[in-house]
Every structure is written in C-alpha cells, then in structure tokens.
Design a protein around this motif. Sequence first.
Motif, PDB file in Angstrom:
ATOM      1  N   LEU A  17     -34.391   4.235  40.107  1.00 28.08           N
ATOM      2  CA  LEU A  17     -35.182   4.125  41.337  1.00 28.08           C
ATOM      3  C   LEU A  17     -36.666   3.975  41.021  1.00 28.08           C
ATOM      4  CD1 LEU A  17     -33.432   6.814  43.596  1.00 28.08           C
ATOM      5  CD2 LEU A  17     -33.333   4.322  43.842  1.00 28.08           C
ATOM      6  N   GLU A  18     -37.147   4.679  40.001  1.00 25.57           N
ATOM      7  CA  GLU A  18     -38.548   4.530  39.602  1.00 25.57           C
ATOM      8  C   GLU A  18     -38.820   3.124  39.091  1.00 25.57           C
ATOM      9  OE1 GLU A  18     -39.629   7.516  36.846  1.00 25.57           O
ATOM     10  OE2 GLU A  18     -39.325   9.180  38.241  1.00 25.57           O
ATOM     11  N   ARG A  19     -37.877   2.548  38.364  1.00 28.67           N
ATOM     12  CA  ARG A  19     -38.049   1.176  37.870  1.00 28.67           C
ATOM     13  C   ARG A  19     -38.091   0.175  39.014  1.00 28.67           C
ATOM     14  NH1 ARG A  19     -34.111  -0.428  33.109  1.00 28.67           N
ATOM     15  NH2 ARG A  19     -35.403  -2.304  33.342  1.00 28.67           N
ATOM     16  N   TRP A  20     -37.416   0.490  40.094  1.00 29.21           N
ATOM     17  CA  TRP A  20     -37.428  -0.396  41.257  1.00 29.21           C
ATOM     18  C   TRP A  20     -38.681  -0.229  42.116  1.00 29.21           C
ATOM     19  CZ3 TRP A  20     -31.661   0.693  42.863  1.00 29.21           C
ATOM     20  CH2 TRP A  20     -30.820  -0.028  42.019  1.00 29.21           C
ATOM     21  N   GLY A  21     -39.569   0.679  41.723  1.00 28.19           N
ATOM     22  CA  GLY A  21     -40.838   0.835  42.418  1.00 28.19           C
ATOM     23  C   GLY A  21     -40.917   2.007  43.365  1.00 28.19           C
ATOM     24  N   CYS A  22     -39.916   2.871  43.395  1.00 30.01           N
ATOM     25  CA  CYS A  22     -39.961   4.032  44.279  1.00 30.01           C
ATOM     26  C   CYS A  22     -40.985   5.046  43.782  1.00 30.01           C
ATOM     27  CB  CYS A  22     -38.586   4.703  44.360  1.00 30.01           C
ATOM     28  SG  CYS A  22     -37.357   3.774  45.297  1.00 30.01           S
ATOM     29  N   HIS A  23     -41.562   5.773  44.723  1.00 34.51           N
ATOM     30  CA  HIS A  23     -42.467   6.856  44.359  1.00 34.51           C
ATOM     31  C   HIS A  23     -41.712   7.894  43.543  1.00 34.51           C
ATOM     32  CE1 HIS A  23     -44.856  10.562  44.968  1.00 34.51           C
ATOM     33  NE2 HIS A  23     -45.887   9.732  44.970  1.00 34.51           N
ATOM     34  N   LYS A  24     -42.410   8.544  42.633  1.00 37.12           N
ATOM     35  CA  LYS A  24     -41.754   9.486  41.730  1.00 37.12           C
ATOM     36  C   LYS A  24     -41.055  10.617  42.494  1.00 37.12           C
ATOM     37  CE  LYS A  24     -42.695  11.689  37.283  1.00 37.12           C
ATOM     38  NZ  LYS A  24     -42.006  10.652  36.510  1.00 37.12           N
ATOM     39  N   GLY A  25     -41.726  11.128  43.540  1.00 36.27           N
ATOM     40  CA  GLY A  25     -41.122  12.185  44.328  1.00 36.27           C
ATOM     41  C   GLY A  25     -39.894  11.705  45.090  1.00 36.27           C
ATOM     42  N   VAL A  26     -39.956  10.498  45.640  1.00 36.73           N
ATOM     43  CA  VAL A  26     -38.815   9.938  46.375  1.00 36.73           C
ATOM     44  C   VAL A  26     -37.659   9.671  45.421  1.00 36.73           C
ATOM     45  CG1 VAL A  26     -38.028   8.001  47.792  1.00 36.73           C
ATOM     46  CG2 VAL A  26     -40.320   8.941  48.129  1.00 36.73           C
ATOM     47  N   ALA A  27     -37.999   9.137  44.242  1.00 37.70           N
ATOM     48  CA  ALA A  27     -36.952   8.840  43.259  1.00 37.70           C
ATOM     49  C   ALA A  27     -36.264  10.117  42.773  1.00 37.70           C
ATOM     50  CB  ALA A  27     -37.563   8.097  42.067  1.00 37.70           C
ATOM     51  N   ALA A  28     -36.969  11.240  42.771  1.00 40.81           N
ATOM     52  CA  ALA A  28     -36.353  12.511  42.378  1.00 40.81           C
ATOM     53  C   ALA A  28     -35.584  13.141  43.539  1.00 40.81           C
ATOM     54  CB  ALA A  28     -37.420  13.482  41.877  1.00 40.81           C
ATOM     55  N   PHE A  29     -36.062  12.908  44.767  1.00 42.39           N
ATOM     56  CA  PHE A  29     -35.450  13.553  45.929  1.00 42.39           C
ATOM     57  C   PHE A  29     -34.147  12.882  46.354  1.00 42.39           C
ATOM     58  CE2 PHE A  29     -35.020  13.820  50.590  1.00 42.39           C
ATOM     59  CZ  PHE A  29     -34.857  15.190  50.720  1.00 42.39           C
ATOM     60  N   LEU A  30     -34.103  11.561  46.338  1.00 44.59           N
ATOM     61  CA  LEU A  30     -32.922  10.855  46.837  1.00 44.59           C
ATOM     62  C   LEU A  30     -31.644  11.163  46.049  1.00 44.59           C
ATOM     63  CD1 LEU A  30     -34.366   7.345  47.809  1.00 44.59           C
ATOM     64  CD2 LEU A  30     -33.735   9.262  49.308  1.00 44.59           C
ATOM     65  N   PRO A  31     -31.652  11.153  44.707  1.00 46.31           N
ATOM     66  CA  PRO A  31     -30.417  11.515  43.983  1.00 46.31           C
ATOM     67  C   PRO A  31     -29.959  12.945  44.262  1.00 46.31           C
ATOM     68  CG  PRO A  31     -31.933  10.389  42.520  1.00 46.31           C
ATOM     69  CD  PRO A  31     -32.698  10.715  43.759  1.00 46.31           C
ATOM     70  N   VAL A  32     -30.930  13.877  44.349  1.00 42.34           N
ATOM     71  CA  VAL A  32     -30.564  15.271  44.640  1.00 42.34           C
ATOM     72  C   VAL A  32     -29.964  15.379  46.036  1.00 42.34           C
ATOM     73  CG1 VAL A  32     -31.481  17.601  44.948  1.00 42.34           C
ATOM     74  CG2 VAL A  32     -32.293  16.185  43.053  1.00 42.34           C
ATOM     75  N   LEU A  33     -30.560  14.677  46.998  1.00 48.73           N
ATOM     76  CA  LEU A  33     -30.026  14.693  48.356  1.00 48.73           C
ATOM     77  C   LEU A  33     -28.628  14.090  48.407  1.00 48.73           C
ATOM     78  CD1 LEU A  33     -30.447  15.183  51.394  1.00 48.73           C
ATOM     79  CD2 LEU A  33     -31.477  12.891  51.522  1.00 48.73           C
ATOM     80  N   ALA A  34     -28.427  12.964  47.736  1.00 51.28           N
ATOM     81  CA  ALA A  34     -27.105  12.325  47.727  1.00 51.28           C
ATOM     82  C   ALA A  34     -26.059  13.236  47.083  1.00 51.28           C
ATOM     83  CB  ALA A  34     -27.179  10.990  46.980  1.00 51.28           C
TER      84      ALA A  34
END
Length: 388
Positions: free
Chosen positions: A53-70
């Motif tokens: 997700l970070e490689r795709w340009g997501c913010h670092k916090g969003v990229a960490a939050f989305l996998p945990v949420l899923a």
Amino acid sequence: MKELKFASPLRSASILIILVICFVILSWAADVIVPLLFAIIFSSMLFPLCFQLERWGCHKGVAAFLPVLAAGIVTAAFLGVVITQVMHLMGQTPQFVAKLGALLDRLETFVAQHFHIEKAAQADHVHGLLQKALDNSSAYLSSTMTFTTGLLSEFLLVLLFSFFLLYLRVFFLEFFYKVFPSSDKLLIDDTLQKIYVVIQNYLLGLLKVIVIIGTLNSVGLWALGIESPLFFGFLGGMLVIIPYIGILIGSALPVIVALVTRDSYWYAGGVLGVFLFVHILEGNVITPYVVGSKVSINPLVAVFSLLLFGKLWGLSGLILALPVTAICKIIFDTLPGFKAVGFLLGKPQKYHFKRYSMLHAKLRSRQGAGAETPAAPQEAETSAGVEV
C-alpha cells in the motif's frame, strides 16, 4: 591433557540471576507482554500488505491502519460464524438431552448386567453428579464470561500494538541502532530480517498445516454424513495452533452434532476416530515436515519450550512457544557470548550423528584391540570430523 575451563562463578551466578529476573518479569507482566508478542507475529503477517500500500502511494498511517482493520474484520467475522453455529447447537439442546438420557440408560443397564450394580444406585450417583454440576454452573458461567471478556480486550490490544509496530517500524529500527551503537548497522538489519523471515516461514508453514488438516477433517466428516463438514473440519484445523488440547476442542462440536443428528452412537465414535487419526498424522508427519522445515528448532527444545511457556503463560504460551523460541535462537546466534545456546536450540545436522556413531565405533575397536594408551586429542578430532 588440558583441564576444562568453565566460566567464573560470578559470571555464572549473574546469568542465573538475570534469567530468574526475566522469568519473574515475564510472568508478572504477562497481560502486556503476551499481546505484544502476538502483535509482533500479527504485524509480520500484515507487513507485505502494508508495504505494498505504501508503494502505491498511500499515507504511512493509512497503509498501516487498513491491513489491521481488514484482519480485525475477518477475525470478527470468523468468530461470528463460530458463535452462530454454537447458538444453533444450543437450540438443539432438548434433542441432545434426550439422546444423552437414552445413552445413560443403556450404560446403566450394561453396568447392572455385568457388574451387578443396581440401576437405582447408579441413578442416585448420576443425580448427585448432575446436582453438583448445577451448583457450580454459576461459577462456570462467570469464569466463561471473564475469559471471553479478557480474550476480546487482548485481541483489541493486539490490533492496537500491530498498528503502531507497522506505523513506527523505522522509528523502532533507529532505536535498535542507538541501543547497540558499537554494532554494525548491517548486522542489526540482518538480525531483524532473519527474525522477520522466521516468523513469515512459521506462519506460512502453519497455514499449510491448517489447510491440510482442515481438508482431511472435512473429508472424514463428509464421509460420515455429518452436517457442515467444511466448517467443523477447518475449525479443527485452525485449532491445531493450540498443542495438546486443540484436538479435543475441535472434535467436541462435531461429536455433539453427530450425537444429536444421527441415530447411531457409532457416528460420534467415527468422528472421534477421524480427528484422532488426523491428529496422529499431524503430530508425527505433517507438522514436523511442514512447520519443522520452516523453524529449525531442536525437537527436545521444542517440547521443553512448550512445557515452559505453557507453565508461564498458559494457553497463550503454548501458541507462542515455537515462534518465540525460534526468535531467541536468532538472537543468541548473533550475540557472541550466547552462540553456544543458539547452537543448542538449533537442529542437529547429519554429521552430528555420523560423528557420534564413528566416535563410538572407534572406541569399541580400541577396546577390542586392548589399546592401553588413548589417542591424542588431534587424532580423535580428525577421526570424528569426517566429511558427510
């Protein structure tokens, strides 16, 4: 011959005192340390998705939050399915009680015929046991609610820790650089990478074991005609992460279903037979070759770590024993003063067994020849260190 030299008594005593202090802290702070260890394993599993997700340009916090949420949603959905299935079984309680009553009646008749114990005396004994169970039912319910509440809070804490481990991983990496300022940064990176790889390999091997065990359980339950074979089969497969008692928990629900839905008690015995066969296959063939090849731990140390961490943290310790021991092995292999401990935790190689057998063959040949003088240390070492 040179004498063996041991470490100084002061150094040995210091190591023992440090170990005792560490185990006291691990036991005292289990409510925080256990979720943190689970979070380390959990975040290692989610890191590839976070990194992508970070490689795709997501913010670092969003990229960490989305996998945990899923991961939290998937886990909650699975628990919801399990609870729904359990509630469905509770709705069939009258049928189960009737089946159990008929089974007890047949058992009482068998005991009366073969052991000459009156059915009335047996009924009084069974009634006393049931009354005792009812008297303790409130305590059982309270302990169950406490366990469920604690499990839910611990799971939420694992999700929170996992988010921060993913979001602040570079910050923690710099922390290790500052803790070991005299060490090469490449060595620290390499050690952390090895820890990450061993966790990933352990999780990958565990996933393969769950799929294999779940498939075998499902096929066995389907052949017996038990309803929902995929659910019960893969539930039993997922519970293999709990050594020893996972098979008992996984087989309980399908056995109850077999007792309620089938006319013969042999189906319940067949379910137990299926789970027992798969459990034996898993313990002796599947897990050693699938997970054992991913986590190089001495079999004796693996059993000892299960007993030790089970004593230390209970059920959570049984689940964490192998990955934590594998991580400790990597750390000990890196520390200069503990490489012997890391070697002991690892698996013996083929040349160890060959060296052992050739050494004893050499000793037997000397005894047979009546040799009076022992060989020099260099000769013994050369005869033992043959090529594999």
